[in-house]
Design a protein around this motif. Sequence first.
Motif, PDB file in Angstrom:
ATOM      1  N   GLN A 198     -55.393   6.939 -30.373  1.00  0.00           N
ATOM      2  CA  GLN A 198     -54.425   5.867 -30.567  1.00  0.00           C
ATOM      3  C   GLN A 198     -55.065   4.660 -31.253  1.00  0.00           C
ATOM      4  O   GLN A 198     -54.494   3.573 -31.287  1.00  0.00           O
ATOM      5  CB  GLN A 198     -53.833   5.425 -29.216  1.00  0.00           C
ATOM      6  CG  GLN A 198     -52.944   6.460 -28.559  1.00  0.00           C
ATOM      7  CD  GLN A 198     -53.742   7.599 -27.929  1.00  0.00           C
ATOM      8  OE1 GLN A 198     -54.818   7.398 -27.390  1.00  0.00           O
ATOM      9  NE2 GLN A 198     -53.213   8.807 -28.031  1.00  0.00           N
ATOM     10  N   HIS A 199     -56.272   4.831 -31.781  1.00  0.00           N
ATOM     11  CA  HIS A 199     -57.018   3.803 -32.511  1.00  0.00           C
ATOM     12  C   HIS A 199     -57.420   2.631 -31.618  1.00  0.00           C
ATOM     13  O   HIS A 199     -57.599   1.515 -32.099  1.00  0.00           O
ATOM     14  CB  HIS A 199     -56.233   3.303 -33.731  1.00  0.00           C
ATOM     15  CG  HIS A 199     -55.646   4.412 -34.547  1.00  0.00           C
ATOM     16  ND1 HIS A 199     -56.415   5.363 -35.163  1.00  0.00           N
ATOM     17  CD2 HIS A 199     -54.366   4.738 -34.811  1.00  0.00           C
ATOM     18  CE1 HIS A 199     -55.624   6.227 -35.791  1.00  0.00           C
ATOM     19  NE2 HIS A 199     -54.380   5.864 -35.593  1.00  0.00           N
ATOM     20  N   LYS A 200     -57.574   2.884 -30.342  1.00  0.00           N
ATOM     21  CA  LYS A 200     -57.988   1.864 -29.383  1.00  0.00           C
ATOM     22  C   LYS A 200     -59.486   1.964 -29.152  1.00  0.00           C
ATOM     23  O   LYS A 200     -60.042   3.064 -29.038  1.00  0.00           O
ATOM     24  CB  LYS A 200     -57.265   2.041 -28.040  1.00  0.00           C
ATOM     25  CG  LYS A 200     -55.763   1.961 -28.136  1.00  0.00           C
ATOM     26  CD  LYS A 200     -55.304   0.556 -28.373  1.00  0.00           C
ATOM     27  CE  LYS A 200     -53.775   0.505 -28.380  1.00  0.00           C
ATOM     28  NZ  LYS A 200     -53.263  -0.671 -28.979  1.00  0.00           N
TER      29      LYS A 200
END
Length: 125
Positions: A85-87
């Motif tokens: 989730q690109h976290k």
Amino acid sequence: MTLVSAAAISAAAAPANATQADASSERATRCSSSWKNAGAVPGRWSKVKNSDCSIIGHDGFKIGYQWAVERGGSICVKVKGFNAQHKLRWYDAGCSKKGSVKVPWGNVADIKEMKVKGTALFKWR
């Protein structure tokens, strides 16, 4: 007026069949090729950063980290990466005098960082 040959221009351009993955891997290799000196302190986590170079990833991309203690004991290491989730996520790389790990980077532009704890002088990339 300066004349530039077509050969010089085409030599500077990326090949037509180069992909985003190829470009990201090439940048990551250049950024990962030189060792950085750092130190770890006992009892608390401290961060080391490679601000010299930004990594631009893509979906499915992984970045590698390496470390080697030159003086002192083992160090505990966590490395920066990014989940699907690109976290931002800190991946546990364990405790040792020497090691390497690859972690997901994803479609994110950022710099490499490690969290370290121990009593040692070490090199990392």
